[in-house]
Design a protein around this motif. Sequence first.
Motif, PDB file in Angstrom:
ATOM      1  N   HIS A 188       0.842  -1.334  -0.123  1.00  0.00           N
ATOM      2  CA  HIS A 188      -0.249   0.197  -0.130  1.00  0.00           C
ATOM      3  C   HIS A 188       1.170   1.343  -0.272  1.00  0.00           C
ATOM      4  CE1 HIS A 188      -4.607  -1.435   1.429  1.00  0.00           C
ATOM      5  NE2 HIS A 188      -3.702  -1.602   0.004  1.00  0.00           N
ATOM      6  N   PRO A 189       0.661   2.173  -0.703  1.00  0.00           N
ATOM      7  CA  PRO A 189       1.368   3.547  -1.070  1.00  0.00           C
ATOM      8  C   PRO A 189       0.839   4.156   0.512  1.00  0.00           C
ATOM      9  CG  PRO A 189      -1.005   3.535  -2.310  1.00  0.00           C
ATOM     10  CD  PRO A 189      -0.573   2.231  -2.073  1.00  0.00           C
ATOM     11  N   SER A 190       2.576   4.702   0.610  1.00  0.00           N
ATOM     12  CA  SER A 190       2.130   5.878   1.926  1.00  0.00           C
ATOM     13  C   SER A 190       2.629   6.926   1.795  1.00  0.00           C
ATOM     14  CB  SER A 190       2.793   4.864   3.268  1.00  0.00           C
ATOM     15  OG  SER A 190       3.509   5.055   3.094  1.00  0.00           O
ATOM     16  N   ALA A 191       2.175   8.111   2.497  1.00  0.00           N
ATOM     17  CA  ALA A 191       2.641   9.222   2.990  1.00  0.00           C
ATOM     18  C   ALA A 191       3.901   9.264   4.152  1.00  0.00           C
ATOM     19  CB  ALA A 191       2.795  10.561   3.543  1.00  0.00           C
ATOM     20  N   ASP A 192       4.403   7.437   4.409  1.00  0.00           N
ATOM     21  CA  ASP A 192       4.951   7.740   5.922  1.00  0.00           C
ATOM     22  C   ASP A 192       6.451   7.471   5.424  1.00  0.00           C
ATOM     23  OD1 ASP A 192       6.632   6.235   8.722  1.00  0.00           O
ATOM     24  OD2 ASP A 192       5.085   4.276   7.960  1.00  0.00           O
ATOM     25  N   THR A 193       7.321   8.580   6.354  1.00  0.00           N
ATOM     26  CA  THR A 193       9.260   8.796   6.417  1.00  0.00           C
ATOM     27  C   THR A 193      10.120   8.439   6.782  1.00  0.00           C
ATOM     28  OG1 THR A 193       8.871  10.506   7.360  1.00  0.00           O
ATOM     29  CG2 THR A 193       8.817  10.810   4.517  1.00  0.00           C
ATOM     30  N   ARG A 194      10.934   7.897   7.176  1.00  0.00           N
ATOM     31  CA  ARG A 194      11.898   7.182   7.639  1.00  0.00           C
ATOM     32  C   ARG A 194      13.209   8.766   7.718  1.00  0.00           C
ATOM     33  NH1 ARG A 194       8.661   5.206   9.258  1.00  0.00           N
ATOM     34  NH2 ARG A 194       7.749   2.674   9.614  1.00  0.00           N
ATOM     35  N   VAL A 251      15.833  13.376   4.800  1.00  0.00           N
ATOM     36  CA  VAL A 251      14.489  12.384   4.844  1.00  0.00           C
ATOM     37  C   VAL A 251      14.908  11.625   4.295  1.00  0.00           C
ATOM     38  CG1 VAL A 251      12.688  12.661   3.694  1.00  0.00           C
ATOM     39  CG2 VAL A 251      13.259  14.112   5.587  1.00  0.00           C
ATOM     40  N   LEU A 252      14.422   9.545   4.139  1.00  0.00           N
ATOM     41  CA  LEU A 252      15.603   9.080   3.691  1.00  0.00           C
ATOM     42  C   LEU A 252      14.423   8.416   2.418  1.00  0.00           C
ATOM     43  CD1 LEU A 252      16.754   7.028   6.328  1.00  0.00           C
ATOM     44  CD2 LEU A 252      18.360   9.295   4.335  1.00  0.00           C
ATOM     45  N   VAL A 253      13.211   8.088   3.001  1.00  0.00           N
ATOM     46  CA  VAL A 253      12.365   7.241   1.738  1.00  0.00           C
ATOM     47  C   VAL A 253      11.324   7.327   2.427  1.00  0.00           C
ATOM     48  CG1 VAL A 253      14.261   5.326   1.662  1.00  0.00           C
ATOM     49  CG2 VAL A 253      12.638   5.056   3.466  1.00  0.00           C
ATOM     50  N   PHE A 254       9.927   7.617   1.271  1.00  0.00           N
ATOM     51  CA  PHE A 254       8.863   6.843   1.739  1.00  0.00           C
ATOM     52  C   PHE A 254       8.611   5.466   1.326  1.00  0.00           C
ATOM     53  CE2 PHE A 254       8.012  11.553   0.099  1.00  0.00           C
ATOM     54  CZ  PHE A 254       7.546  11.670   0.950  1.00  0.00           C
ATOM     55  N   LEU A 255       7.575   5.063   2.427  1.00  0.00           N
ATOM     56  CA  LEU A 255       7.679   3.722   2.831  1.00  0.00           C
ATOM     57  C   LEU A 255       6.286   2.542   1.909  1.00  0.00           C
ATOM     58  CD1 LEU A 255       8.375   2.599   6.143  1.00  0.00           C
ATOM     59  CD2 LEU A 255      10.160   2.719   4.591  1.00  0.00           C
ATOM     60  N   GLU A 256       6.599   2.073   1.032  1.00  0.00           N
ATOM     61  CA  GLU A 256       5.309   0.864   0.335  1.00  0.00           C
ATOM     62  C   GLU A 256       5.003   0.272   1.642  1.00  0.00           C
ATOM     63  OE1 GLU A 256       3.851  -0.161  -3.265  1.00  0.00           O
ATOM     64  OE2 GLU A 256       5.331  -1.795  -2.399  1.00  0.00           O
ATOM     65  N   HIS A 257       3.574   0.325   2.429  1.00  0.00           N
ATOM     66  CA  HIS A 257       3.751  -0.410   3.870  1.00  0.00           C
ATOM     67  C   HIS A 257       2.977  -2.087   2.947  1.00  0.00           C
ATOM     68  CE1 HIS A 257       2.443   2.840   6.194  1.00  0.00           C
ATOM     69  NE2 HIS A 257       3.901   2.862   6.356  1.00  0.00           N
ATOM     70  N   VAL A 258       3.958  -2.574   3.817  1.00  0.00           N
ATOM     71  CA  VAL A 258       4.142  -4.026   2.619  1.00  0.00           C
ATOM     72  C   VAL A 258       3.155  -4.963   3.954  1.00  0.00           C
ATOM     73  CG1 VAL A 258       5.542  -6.247   1.128  1.00  0.00           C
ATOM     74  CG2 VAL A 258       5.987  -3.395   1.773  1.00  0.00           C
ATOM     75  N   TYR A 259       2.461  -6.141   3.152  1.00  0.00           N
ATOM     76  CA  TYR A 259       1.373  -7.030   4.173  1.00  0.00           C
ATOM     77  C   TYR A 259       1.871  -8.842   3.072  1.00  0.00           C
ATOM     78  CZ  TYR A 259      -0.066  -2.531   6.076  1.00  0.00           C
ATOM     79  OH  TYR A 259      -0.331  -1.222   6.705  1.00  0.00           O
TER      80      TYR A 259
END
Length: 541
Positions: free
Chosen positions: A273-279, A497-505
């Motif tokens: 799932h796409p996200s705006a979640d950064t690391r 800021v490194l990456v935007f994650l794709e949340h993986v399930y």
Amino acid sequence: MPSPCARPVVPGLALAALVALTACSAPGAGPAGSADPSRRLVLADAYEPEPLNPVGGHGETGASRVYDGLVRLAGGDGLPELEPALAAELPTPDADGTTWTVRLRDDVRFTDGTAFGAEDVVATYRAVLDPVSASPIATSYAMVSEVSAPDEHTVRFRLAYPYAPFATKLLLGIAPAEALTTPGPAEESPLNTEPVGTGPYLLTERRGDRTVFTANPDYWDGAPQVEELVVEHVPDDNTRAQRMAAGEFDGTTLPPLLADTLADAEGLTVVGHPSADTRSVSLPAGDPVTADPAVRLALNHAVDRAAMVESILGGHGVPAYTPVPEVLGDAFEPTATFDHDPDRARQLLDDAGWVPGDDGVRVRDGVRAEFTLMYFPEETLRRDLAQAFASDALQVGVEVDLEAVDRPQFRPRIPVDAGLLGGGDVPYDPDTLLYAGLHSVYTQDGVGGPFDNPSDHVDPAVDAALDEGRRSDDPAVRTAAYRTVQRAFVAAPPAVVLVFLEHVYVMRDGDWTGTEPVLEPHSHGVSWGPWWNLREWRLPG
């Protein structure tokens, strides 16, 4: 209103103790395990069961099993839209943007049988804003100056100033007024373990690492066909993967590379799932190395983000340079990037007087270019990103000492030690992505929490743009303001800021239909993923 089996909560009781309380049945619910097995899902989560009190922040982003907000997310590709939930229709502000009037549905009841009405909305928002509640999300609602109920089916929000994305603040779950009549700290509320909401599910068991939700048969939007949801807390990534492969679970969340090892397993599907979640790596102003603007800029050029996406995320993500993802459309500034250029990074450090020592690590005025980077020990993804960042930094003469730090010890060290942080808590507007992370108001004592503006960033021009963006209802003005913020960010970065994650399930194949994508926030786990809209899942026939 707490259920009859509610028990007193000791002040300051830790979360681990809360979730270990003896389970009790919610009103009207059958015993755990009574559902048709074909209509039960068992999921494994990496994250501890959270307190289920909206005043404490549960469901702020619209992902609660037991509560509804006035609005809810609509799925699909791109930036999510909002649709009415407990509101009868989408609210709009008055001409000056400071009054929002919300008409409510008149056919909703809480799971304890009491009718939902305007007094419940008023009580919930007032509790969030009451200092006695010590709500961790109170600063996110600081624009609200008054909440009132002109009648039993209408709520009026008066704002201290125009706030363009106020509709996103209506995702918050609503609790019954009876449960909020006695002011007190949110962490001590019986709602944490005995929630009463209007949502599609009831909490029927919370015992140790096991949580059970049962479908609300009287849900105003139709009883869910998934009759029982069991969530097991399994913090170790490899253990979850092994038990998933062994058939113990119907789904789980996994780090990308580990999830991909199950991609060819019979009967399993890997879902992203796409996200705006950064690391990102915070660079605290309290450290003489990370406070130096030259070091901050050099590190942003030293890091190889594309390599991180490929080698650590397995392609499940994209490089990030600021907290704003491309999905935000016109508000995204495409020129706000950093080249991967270690030579430029070295030159920046040379020009700032950081001279390589005998071991290659730079020194200036007797200060070694060395700092500590903390990460959460249970999260292998953060560990791997931290290791890659440290390797890239060392290539330009900056030594990063990695330290696994548990969350309670992590927070107080943020002002002096760098942290591998997540971001994108409420990603449905640029304001909620940027304001708390960059505005200097959060450098003041008592304002916000430890993760707000963790680098103690102060830039009057950025403050002005952030204030303009949140107060204007002109899309062009807002776009210009947020693009200004992003350009300022890359000119004088307060973080890497490194990456935007794709949340993986990983999910087990079956006959259920109804899954759809949604842009996910930083908070993830099995409250999101394919199961975020579980209330809409259907079986054929």
